[in-house]
Scaffold this motif. Structure first.
Motif, mmCIF file in Angstrom:
data_model
loop_
_atom_site.group_PDB
_atom_site.id
_atom_site.type_symbol
_atom_site.label_atom_id
_atom_site.label_comp_id
_atom_site.label_asym_id
_atom_site.label_seq_id
_atom_site.Cartn_x
_atom_site.Cartn_y
_atom_site.Cartn_z
ATOM 1 N N PRO A 1 2.275 -6.407 -4.787
ATOM 2 C CA PRO A 1 2.731 -7.334 -5.815
ATOM 3 C C PRO A 1 1.787 -8.524 -5.877
ATOM 4 O O PRO A 1 1.306 -8.985 -4.851
ATOM 5 N N VAL A 2 1.541 -9.001 -7.088
ATOM 6 C CA VAL A 2 0.583 -10.094 -7.230
ATOM 7 C C VAL A 2 1.228 -11.412 -6.771
ATOM 8 O O VAL A 2 2.446 -11.579 -6.847
ATOM 9 N N ASN A 3 0.403 -12.292 -6.236
ATOM 10 C CA ASN A 3 0.845 -13.626 -5.790
ATOM 11 C C ASN A 3 1.940 -13.588 -4.733
ATOM 12 O O ASN A 3 2.763 -14.483 -4.651
ATOM 13 N N LYS A 4 1.959 -12.546 -3.972
ATOM 14 C CA LYS A 4 2.924 -12.495 -2.871
ATOM 15 C C LYS A 4 2.150 -12.179 -1.595
ATOM 16 O O LYS A 4 1.259 -11.319 -1.586
ATOM 17 N N ALA A 5 2.491 -12.902 -0.534
ATOM 18 C CA ALA A 5 1.736 -12.711 0.710
ATOM 19 C C ALA A 5 2.000 -11.324 1.295
ATOM 20 O O ALA A 5 3.115 -10.812 1.226
ATOM 21 N N VAL A 6 0.967 -10.724 1.832
ATOM 22 C CA VAL A 6 1.078 -9.424 2.489
ATOM 23 C C VAL A 6 0.550 -9.578 3.906
ATOM 24 O O VAL A 6 -0.534 -10.124 4.106
ATOM 25 N N ALA B 1 5.898 -16.760 8.831
ATOM 26 C CA ALA B 1 7.084 -17.590 9.013
ATOM 27 C C ALA B 1 7.618 -18.134 7.689
ATOM 28 O O ALA B 1 8.823 -18.232 7.503
ATOM 29 N N ASN B 2 6.732 -18.481 6.771
ATOM 30 C CA ASN B 2 7.169 -19.232 5.595
ATOM 31 C C ASN B 2 7.262 -18.446 4.305
ATOM 32 O O ASN B 2 7.972 -18.851 3.401
ATOM 33 N N GLU B 3 6.496 -17.397 4.180
ATOM 34 C CA GLU B 3 6.361 -16.844 2.828
ATOM 35 C C GLU B 3 7.108 -15.535 2.614
ATOM 36 O O GLU B 3 6.941 -14.900 1.592
ATOM 37 N N ASN B 4 7.910 -15.116 3.591
ATOM 38 C CA ASN B 4 8.640 -13.861 3.465
ATOM 39 C C ASN B 4 7.730 -12.749 2.943
ATOM 40 O O ASN B 4 7.929 -12.227 1.844
ATOM 41 N N PRO B 5 6.702 -12.427 3.680
ATOM 42 C CA PRO B 5 5.675 -11.528 3.148
ATOM 43 C C PRO B 5 6.103 -10.068 3.131
ATOM 44 O O PRO B 5 7.108 -9.698 3.736
ATOM 45 N N VAL B 6 5.344 -9.280 2.397
ATOM 46 C CA VAL B 6 5.488 -7.831 2.440
ATOM 47 C C VAL B 6 4.773 -7.358 3.700
ATOM 48 O O VAL B 6 3.651 -7.774 3.963
ATOM 49 N N ASN B 7 5.434 -6.528 4.490
ATOM 50 C CA ASN B 7 4.794 -6.010 5.705
ATOM 51 C C ASN B 7 4.322 -4.585 5.488
ATOM 52 O O ASN B 7 5.111 -3.705 5.160
ATOM 53 N N TYR C 1 -17.969 8.471 4.813
ATOM 54 C CA TYR C 1 -18.352 7.915 3.517
ATOM 55 C C TYR C 1 -17.343 8.207 2.428
ATOM 56 O O TYR C 1 -17.506 7.756 1.299
ATOM 57 N N ASN C 2 -16.309 8.984 2.759
ATOM 58 C CA ASN C 2 -15.350 9.383 1.737
ATOM 59 C C ASN C 2 -13.924 9.071 2.183
ATOM 60 O O ASN C 2 -12.977 9.729 1.815
ATOM 61 N N MET C 3 -13.771 8.038 3.025
ATOM 62 C CA MET C 3 -12.441 7.724 3.539
ATOM 63 C C MET C 3 -11.924 6.498 2.800
ATOM 64 O O MET C 3 -12.349 5.388 3.062
ATOM 65 N N LYS C 4 -11.049 6.726 1.843
ATOM 66 C CA LYS C 4 -10.702 5.622 0.952
ATOM 67 C C LYS C 4 -9.249 5.678 0.513
ATOM 68 O O LYS C 4 -8.556 6.678 0.718
ATOM 69 N N MET C 5 -8.812 4.634 -0.087
ATOM 70 C CA MET C 5 -7.488 4.582 -0.679
ATOM 71 C C MET C 5 -7.562 3.635 -1.866
ATOM 72 O O MET C 5 -8.248 2.618 -1.806
ATOM 73 N N LEU C 6 -6.873 4.014 -2.928
ATOM 74 C CA LEU C 6 -6.864 3.175 -4.127
ATOM 75 C C LEU C 6 -5.829 2.071 -3.950
ATOM 76 O O LEU C 6 -4.755 2.308 -3.402
ATOM 77 N N ILE C 7 -6.161 0.868 -4.395
ATOM 78 C CA ILE C 7 -5.191 -0.232 -4.317
ATOM 79 C C ILE C 7 -4.833 -0.657 -5.728
ATOM 80 O O ILE C 7 -5.721 -0.872 -6.557
ATOM 81 N N VAL C 8 -3.546 -0.785 -5.998
ATOM 82 C CA VAL C 8 -3.103 -1.265 -7.304
ATOM 83 C C VAL C 8 -2.372 -2.588 -7.103
ATOM 84 O O VAL C 8 -1.406 -2.647 -6.346
ATOM 85 N N VAL C 9 -2.862 -3.635 -7.735
ATOM 86 C CA VAL C 9 -2.140 -4.912 -7.708
ATOM 87 C C VAL C 9 -1.449 -5.071 -9.048
ATOM 88 O O VAL C 9 -2.072 -4.903 -10.099
ATOM 89 N N GLU C 10 -0.134 -5.347 -9.012
ATOM 90 C CA GLU C 10 0.621 -5.402 -10.269
ATOM 91 C C GLU C 10 1.702 -6.467 -10.169
ATOM 92 O O GLU C 10 1.937 -7.026 -9.091
ATOM 93 N N ASP C 11 2.361 -6.734 -11.294
ATOM 94 C CA ASP C 11 3.410 -7.761 -11.263
ATOM 95 C C ASP C 11 4.611 -7.251 -10.473
ATOM 96 O O ASP C 11 4.763 -6.057 -10.232
ATOM 97 N N GLN C 12 5.487 -8.178 -10.112
ATOM 98 C CA GLN C 12 6.595 -7.877 -9.220
ATOM 99 C C GLN C 12 7.475 -6.748 -9.770
ATOM 100 O O GLN C 12 7.865 -5.840 -9.025
#
Lengths: 598, 472
Positions: free
Chosen positions: B337-342, B163-169, B409-420
């Motif tokens: 994106p860093v510091n943004k709600a998901v 409701a408040n943080e306009n998150p990334v869906n 044991y091999n089911m994965k995905m890489l996550i990259v957190v970066e600036d906006q």
């Protein structure tokens, strides 16, 4: 009470006139509780060996992923081509290892052996309420064990979805090879096992309520009997739910129903089933599954209570508190199952309720630990091998118990759920504890079962190697869990973040091999002593309970004459004013003597 | 060979029988040898106990020293910090009784070791002591429960964030054995999906007008092929339709049509399926003519299944749905994106999977037939974390943490957190589902915009195993 006496006399007459025993009705289709108890024990030992060998096989894979061990190919054939364990068979091994250990060794084996042996002997009964049901209980157990072992060697491999066999994975043969015939056999085997367990439990309950000897009030029962009694009630209330879960799963698998299935697309096909929920299965499974933990643990705690009190030469501290805490644990065990499901997407509020009930379990558990410690305090501790295993149990119960507070707290569970932290927790608190309780029972009551003594030196060696081995295997696994390593991974090589953790697995596997090898000492000691051990005296541990007043020689009806009457509780050890440091339950009170227990 | 095995079994049985006999006999003969646990035995084990307990504590310290730095680094999310604080408090609370109780256990073993001339203290109960160790744990645990539940409420409160943080869906979609991330696209709303829509060009079963048309065309083509197969099978087995048979499909053609003798018409499963809906209860088997022929009945069942699916798709196509055309599908790695709600939504295609992102202290099951959620705010970029851990190759990962099959044991995905800014740049490069689907469906020359007419799918899109087809 007169009924009990009558029964006693009737059995006297009965057993004096029919003494002809054939090989078959003595050793195979026996209705004698002592023989049935031995049958359960031997079967459980064989199942235990199978499960242990499986664990060493998959531990080798975890420590040395992809390495070639030709010996594996010798035993597993196509499942270990060139000596490298196949991923699908790895999952099969962990699944069957778990199933065998939880159900066949620690449920059937532990309760089957000691409830059968001790209930009639310690309450002063000629036999179980129904010898025939008791025999059936063993043979159902035998058949289900045989089916489970057979399922390992079929073409497509045994069930491989983990011992909890969650659908849809276990419901759809397209999902993995083990979900075909292997899973069918698993369900058939478990259904038969449940029948065995129910027959046994009903018999135990009826026997304890109805067949106690004169003077054996409920409040004079040894804690072993209380533990078996509560365990049997738990079993009767929870196993039928597992049977229901299994039946619904069978319907989903074979008849196109959709209790657990909904909106699934697999193998290039959209399945027709809609409206079911895989989570329903988990609710049903854990409604058994959590009480099951205590079905495994309570008998072990009961055995340990008896062993520790006897060898401390001191009354168990807080007899009534011990019973109350067991009842408390048993009651709570029915309302905590949701802590296995915090992250299934269950409503967070429901999760909160389960956090509350789960953490409450820590209170009766803490009471038990403190009571054990106080029992030891100012005792005169005879450190028999059985006593050492009892001490080992208490240590595991502490170490594994405290991490339960982490896993029961939903917020903390988020990050360690389904990781090696969980593996470490339950292997210590319920696996090792219960196995050590079982060993304590075997060492302590071996003279009662076979009329001979086990070798104490080998016993000590067995204890220390197993104790150190078990901690060495399971304690470092906490660290794997804290590093985020999920359980049931065939290898940890696919994630760079786990690269530095290989040496933990090597250490764990080394201890696992050590502990497994140590069991050879036990096997030798056990089987050698059955035939060759020194003859046991009537009451080798100077114990108070009734089983040590019955003749060692195998006989139906347990006591040749009248059943002894009981005049006191089971824990009059080192009672002031007594010459010896123990006063068996069948010794009448002296004038003016106080019944301290009550 | 069989004979040999039988002989061995018989011999073994005989041997066991003989051994039992010997056992019975030897029991009578052997003299009593009272085995005693001596003071020395007890002393030896008590000392071993002391060595053990100090060794055990040393082992724990050694483990911490050796592997402490290999454990999960600092939490990389807002709520993760809260969880880790709760963790630390809990560790202290459980660490104290763990050390004290384990130590006392072995200390008592040593202190009260058996001596022949000593008598144990007859101390059977004390209500005071029992009360103390019931009440004290109860108080400590109450505090822990209250603290734990407060954290739990914070962590699971998705509605405030939404409701408040306009998150990334973002949706994480699991299947054997990979993940797909779906970003909500321009409308910042995840479009609708249905598992019956899944096919070679639509692995997530997303709903757009184009996807519906494609799927319906595919079903039609499959039905036609099946009908042809049915005609062939009917002819092969020499099944004759009775005159009173159910209405036949006037459009049935194919193999049977160039067969002069038997005009073996295929049944109309559509009509039957409808009849079943209205009828209910007992009615005659409309396919009695098929007798016991399993192949025929299997084909008929399959045809009916297709028909039901078609009707289901047509039903939800008529209703108002949120199109998924603008959603972005990515595989292999996804960015935050860093510091943004998901706000994450999880779905699964086949079996239960579990989305585990340990660095963010996040885990949630993905369950077929159900949508689950988890919301969090990542606070540390990948680059910053590489600095903090002094590990230049550090990466965040999404793992599958619920056993889901052989390659679990091999089911994965890489996550990259970066600036906006970097995130915005990356997200612009991603293709929408509509674009990806058009690229997959369009034969080189065809015009992919004429989606209103049912473009017959090409041979490649008819591949029966859509799992083999990459989304990207």
């Amino acid at each position: 009470m007169s009924h009990v006496i009558d029964h006693g006399h009737a059995a006297d007459d009965h057993q004096n006139h029919h003494h002809h025993e054939t090989f078959f009705n003595k050793y195979v289709f026996s209705q004698d509780h002592k023989m049935i108890s031995k049958q359960f024990l031997i079967t459980a030992i064989i199942m235990g060996i199978i499960a242990m060998l499986m664990s060493t096989a998959f531990r080798m894979q975890l420590a040395y992923p992809g390495e070639k061990f030709p010996i594996l190919e010798t035993f597993l054939g196509k499942w270990a081509k060139d000596g490298v364990l196949d991923p699908s068979f790895y999952l099969a091994l962990v699944t069957i290892h778990g199933t065998i250990m939880v159900f066949f060794v620690l449920t059937g084996g532990l309760s089957g052996t000691f409830s059968n042996l001790l209930i009639p002997l310690q309450i002063g009964a000629r036999d179980m309420a129904s010898g025939f049901l008791n025999m059936l209980s063993y043979w159902f157990f035998f058949v289900s064990s045989a089916i489970m072992v057979y399922s390992v060697v079929i073409e497509t491999g045994p069930a491989s979805g983990g011992w909890t066999v969650y659908p849809p994975l276990s419901a759809l043969p397209q999902a993995m090879p083990g979900s075909g015939l292997g899973m069918t056999l698993w369900l058939v085997s478990m259904s038969i096992f449940i029948v065995s367990s129910l027959l046994g439990s009903l018999n135990y309950i009826v026997t304890i309520i109805n067949l106690r000897t004169v003077g054996m009030k409920m409040t004079r029962l040894p804690l072993t009997i209380w533990a078996f009694f509560i365990t049997a009630i738990l079993g009767v209330l929870s196993f039928p739910v597992l049977l229901a879960a299994a039946l619904l799963l069978i319907f989903d698998r074979s008849m196109g129903t959709s209790f657990y299935l909904s909106d699934i697309f697999i193998g290039g096909q959209a399945l027709e089933q809609t409206g079911g929920s895989p989570i329903l299965y988990q609710h049903l499974f854990w409604f058994l599954g959590h009480p099951e933990v205590y079905i495994v643990l309570l008998p072990a705690l009961g055995l340990a209570s008896e062993v520790i009190a006897t060898n401390s030469r001191k009354p168990i501290f807080g007899y009534r508190a011990m019973i109350a805490s067991m009842l408390g644990i048993a009651f709570l065990s029915f309302i905590v199952w949701g802590h296995h499901m915090f992250i299934t997407g269950m409503n967070p509020f429901l999760g909160s309720v389960f956090v509350f009930t789960t953490l409450l379990v820590a209170i009766p558990s803490a009471v038990k630990v403190f009571n054990y410690l106080t029992t030891l305090w100012k005792g005169n501790l005879v450190l028999t091998p059985a006593m050492m295993f009892g001490i080992g149990l208490v240590s595991f119960f502490i170490t594994g118990g405290v991490t339960g507070i982490i896993l029961g707290d939903s917020a903390l569970d988020i990050n360690v759920h389904d990781t090696y932290f969980v593996v470490a927790h339950f292997h210590i608190v319920m696996g090792s504890s219960a196995i050590f309780g079982m060993f304590a029972g075997i060492y302590h009551w071996f003279p009662r079962m076979y009329g001979r003594m086990m070798n104490k030196k080998i016993g000590y060696a067995h204890f220390w190697l197993t104790f150190v081995g078990a901690y060495g295997v399971f304690f470092p696994q906490h660290f794997l869990g804290l590093a985020g390593v999920p359980r049931r991974y065939y290898a940890n090589t696919e994630f760079p973040m786990f690269d530095g953790l290989v040496d933990i697995n090597v250490l764990v596997t080394s201890f696992a091999i050590l502990a497994a090898a140590a069991q050879a000492l036990f096997l030798f000691n056990f089987f050698y002593s059955i035939w060759r051990g020194p003859k046991a005296p009537q009451n080798p541990w100077n114990s108070n309970t009734l089983e040590w007043t019955a003749p060692v020689k195998h006989m139906h009806g347990n006591w040749p004459g009248e059943i002894p009457h009981v005049y006191r509780w089971a824990y009059d050890y080192s009672k002031p004013g007594k010459e010896k440091d123990f006063v068996p339950q069948n010794i009448p009170m002296e004038d003016g003597e106080l019944d301290e227990g009550h | 060979m069989d004979f040999l095995i039988l002989a061995i079994i018989i011999l073994a049985v005989v041997a066991i029988f003989q051994l039992l006999k010997i056992y019975e006999l030897s029991r009578e003969l052997r003299p009593d040898e009272a085995p005693v646990i001596t003071e020395a035995d007890s002393r030896m084990n008590a000392r071993m106990g002391m060595i053990f307990i100090f060794g055990f504590f040393a082992f724990i310290l050694w483990c911490v020293y050796k592997w402490g730095d290999k454990l999960l680094p600092e939490p990389a999310s807002k709520h993760g910090v809260e969880i880790d604080q709760l963790w630390d408090v809990t560790m202290i609370i459980i660490g104290i009784p763990f050390v004290i109780c384990n130590f006392l256990l072995f200390f008592f073993l040593n202190k009260y070791t058996y001596k022949k001339d000593r008598k144990a203290d007859y101390f059977a109960h004390s209500n005071k002591l029992e009360a103390i160790w019931t009440v004290v744990p109860a108080i400590v645990l109450s505090a822990l429960i209250v603290y734990g539940l407060r954290v739990w409420n914070d962590v699971t409160d998705h509605t405030t964030i939404s409701a408040n943080e306009n998150p990334v869906n973002i949706e994480l979609y699991a299947r054997q054995f990979d993940w797909t991330a779906r970003y909500a696209g321009d409308d910042n709303k995840l479009g609708d999906a249905n598992y019956q829509m899944i096919n070679g060009s639509n692995a997530l079963g997303l709903i757009t007008p184009e996807a519906i048309a494609d799927r319906l065309a595919e079903i039609t083509k499959d039905s036609t092929a099946l009908r042809a197969k049915l005609d062939e099978q009917v002819k092969l087995e020499g099944i004759i339709f009775p005159k009173k048979s159910k209405p036949v499909d006037p459009h049935a053609h194919g193999a049977a049509s160039h067969d002069g003798e038997h005009h073996a018409p295929a049944p109309n499963p559509e009509a039957h399926a409808k009849g079943e809906e209205h009828g209910g209860g007992h009615h005659e088997d409309p396919y009695a003519w098929a007798g016991n022929s399993k192949p025929v009945r299997a084909i008929v069942d399959e045809l009916e299944h297709l028909t039901r699916m078609k009707r289901s798709i047509e039903t939800f196509a008529k209703k108002r749905f949120t199109s998924s055309g603008d959603d972005l599908l990515v595989k292999g790695e996804f960015h935050l994106p860093v510091n943004k709600a998901v706000v994450f939504q999880f779905r699964a295609q086949d079996v239960i999977h579990s989305a585990y992102m340990p660095h963010f202290r996040v885990q949630m099951n993905a369950v077929p037939g159900m949508k689950t959620n988890f919301a969090f705010t990542p606070t540390i970029t990948t680059a910053k974390m590489r600095e903090n851990t002094k590990n230049p190759t550090f990466d965040y990962y999404l793992l599958c943490n619920k056993i889901c099959g052989n390659a679990h044991y091999n089911m994965k995905m890489l996550i990259v957190v970066e600036d906006q800014a970097s995130y915005d740049k990356w997200i612009k490069e991603q293709k929408t589902f509509a674009a990806q689907m058009a690229a997959l469906l369009a034969p080189p020359a065809a015009d992919s915009t004429t989606t209103k007419t049912l473009v017959p799918p090409t041979d490649t899109t008819m591949a029966k195993a859509p799992t083999a087809k990459p989304v990207k």
